[in-house]
Design an enzyme around this catalytic site. Sequence first.
Site, PDB file in Angstrom:
ATOM      1  N   HIS A   1     -50.910  -9.534  46.613  1.00 18.53           N
ATOM      2  CA  HIS A   1     -50.580 -10.556  45.604  1.00 18.53           C
ATOM      3  C   HIS A   1     -49.632 -11.574  46.229  1.00 18.53           C
ATOM      4  CE1 HIS A   1     -48.927 -12.374  41.921  1.00 18.53           C
ATOM      5  NE2 HIS A   1     -47.754 -12.287  42.543  1.00 18.53           N
TER       6      HIS A   1
ATOM      7  N   PHE B   1     -61.568  -6.686  32.264  1.00 21.40           N
ATOM      8  CA  PHE B   1     -61.200  -5.868  33.429  1.00 21.40           C
ATOM      9  C   PHE B   1     -59.725  -5.464  33.425  1.00 21.40           C
ATOM     10  CE2 PHE B   1     -60.797 -10.332  34.822  1.00 21.40           C
ATOM     11  CZ  PHE B   1     -59.487 -10.343  35.314  1.00 21.40           C
TER      12      PHE B   1
ATOM     13  N   ARG C   1     -50.614 -18.317  50.030  1.00 22.74           N
ATOM     14  CA  ARG C   1     -51.842 -18.298  49.229  1.00 22.74           C
ATOM     15  C   ARG C   1     -53.065 -18.544  50.131  1.00 22.74           C
ATOM     16  NH1 ARG C   1     -52.103 -16.319  43.910  1.00 22.74           N
ATOM     17  NH2 ARG C   1     -53.987 -17.552  43.714  1.00 22.74           N
TER      18      ARG C   1
HETATM   19  P1  IDP Z   1     -54.555 -14.093  42.056  1.00 20.88           P
HETATM   20  O1  IDP Z   1     -54.129 -12.663  42.324  1.00 20.88           O
HETATM   21  O2  IDP Z   1     -55.386 -14.662  43.173  1.00 20.88           O
HETATM   22  O3  IDP Z   1     -53.402 -14.973  41.679  1.00 20.88           O
HETATM   23  P2  IDP Z   1     -55.262 -13.875  39.236  1.00 20.88           P
HETATM   24  O4  IDP Z   1     -56.312 -14.649  38.501  1.00 20.88           O
HETATM   25  O5  IDP Z   1     -53.835 -14.140  38.908  1.00 20.88           O
HETATM   26  O6  IDP Z   1     -55.545 -14.079  40.799  1.00 20.88           O
HETATM   27  O7  IDP Z   1     -55.593 -12.347  38.986  1.00 20.88           O
HETATM   28  C1  IDP Z   1     -54.660 -11.339  39.269  1.00 20.88           C
HETATM   29  C2  IDP Z   1     -55.380 -10.117  39.819  1.00 20.88           C
HETATM   30  O8  IDP Z   1     -56.270  -9.587  38.813  1.00 20.88           O
HETATM   31  C3  IDP Z   1     -56.286 -10.407  41.005  1.00 20.88           C
HETATM   32  O9  IDP Z   1     -55.594 -10.495  42.224  1.00 20.88           O
HETATM   33  C4  IDP Z   1     -57.224  -9.213  40.958  1.00 20.88           C
HETATM   34  O10 IDP Z   1     -56.562  -8.056  41.454  1.00 20.88           O
HETATM   35  C5  IDP Z   1     -57.431  -9.055  39.452  1.00 20.88           C
HETATM   36  N1  IDP Z   1     -58.605  -9.829  38.988  1.00 20.88           N
HETATM   37  C6  IDP Z   1     -58.697 -11.172  38.764  1.00 20.88           C
HETATM   38  N2  IDP Z   1     -59.932 -11.542  38.356  1.00 20.88           N
HETATM   39  C7  IDP Z   1     -60.653 -10.387  38.298  1.00 20.88           C
HETATM   40  C8  IDP Z   1     -62.016 -10.100  37.917  1.00 20.88           C
HETATM   41  O11 IDP Z   1     -62.814 -10.968  37.559  1.00 20.88           O
HETATM   42  N3  IDP Z   1     -62.395  -8.780  37.979  1.00 20.88           N
HETATM   43  C9  IDP Z   1     -61.542  -7.785  38.349  1.00 20.88           C
HETATM   44  N4  IDP Z   1     -60.256  -8.006  38.716  1.00 20.88           N
HETATM   45  C10 IDP Z   1     -59.810  -9.293  38.693  1.00 20.88           C
HETATM   46 MG    MG Z   2     -52.184 -14.919  39.993  1.00 18.23          MG
END
Ligand code: IDP
Ligand code: MG
Length: 177
Positions: A123, A60, A88
Amino acid sequence: MVEFTYVMLKPDGVKLGLYEEVERIFAENGLTIVKHKLDNLNGNKELIREHYAHLLDKSFYPDLENFMMSGDIMPMIVMGENAVAKVRALIGPTNVLKARNEAPDSLRARFGNPDFGPANVIHASDSKENAVVEIKRFFGITITQPEMVEEGSKYEDSGYSKIMKARRKIRESWKSR
Ligand code: IDP
Ligand code: MG
């Protein structure tokens, strides 16, 4: 302990006009937005790659990168007691469906798009250390987290450190009343 964290409205969050709502929720939880700005990552793939380096190999990732360039973003520096963990919790789980199930009052549950993974409106840093890195990345400022101020360090006698010490003393004196 008072700490700083980095928060950012993603393009969907800016388009939905969420700043005031975020500010209100943060204020209710003792969190202050000490700095914010409207910005744009248009064409800045390098910065997006750096920010999401842990996701570069995910299928993705191209969607995420394009999404982050699809409109303005709003970077913020937020300060308060346990700011990293508190923010968070207030934004909720990464996955919007999960957020709706497990944290229906969270920002991602209320405003995220369950049909498009990257579109979870906001974020926030996942650790104090990452907050320092991300504040530097988006604001060009190096902020010292209060607990990183060690006795004898060059920050120990800074005005900032003195304010933190004074605040701690006031809190402790209240507790012992
Ligand atoms: P977080 O934002 O909660 O810290 P992360 O795993 O760091 O989560 O992922 C960063 C961003 O990447 C997420 O906020 C979301 O926008 C996107 N993202 C994460 N996992 C997925 C997925 O499985 N599909 C599509 N987008 C994702
Ligand atoms: Mg993150």
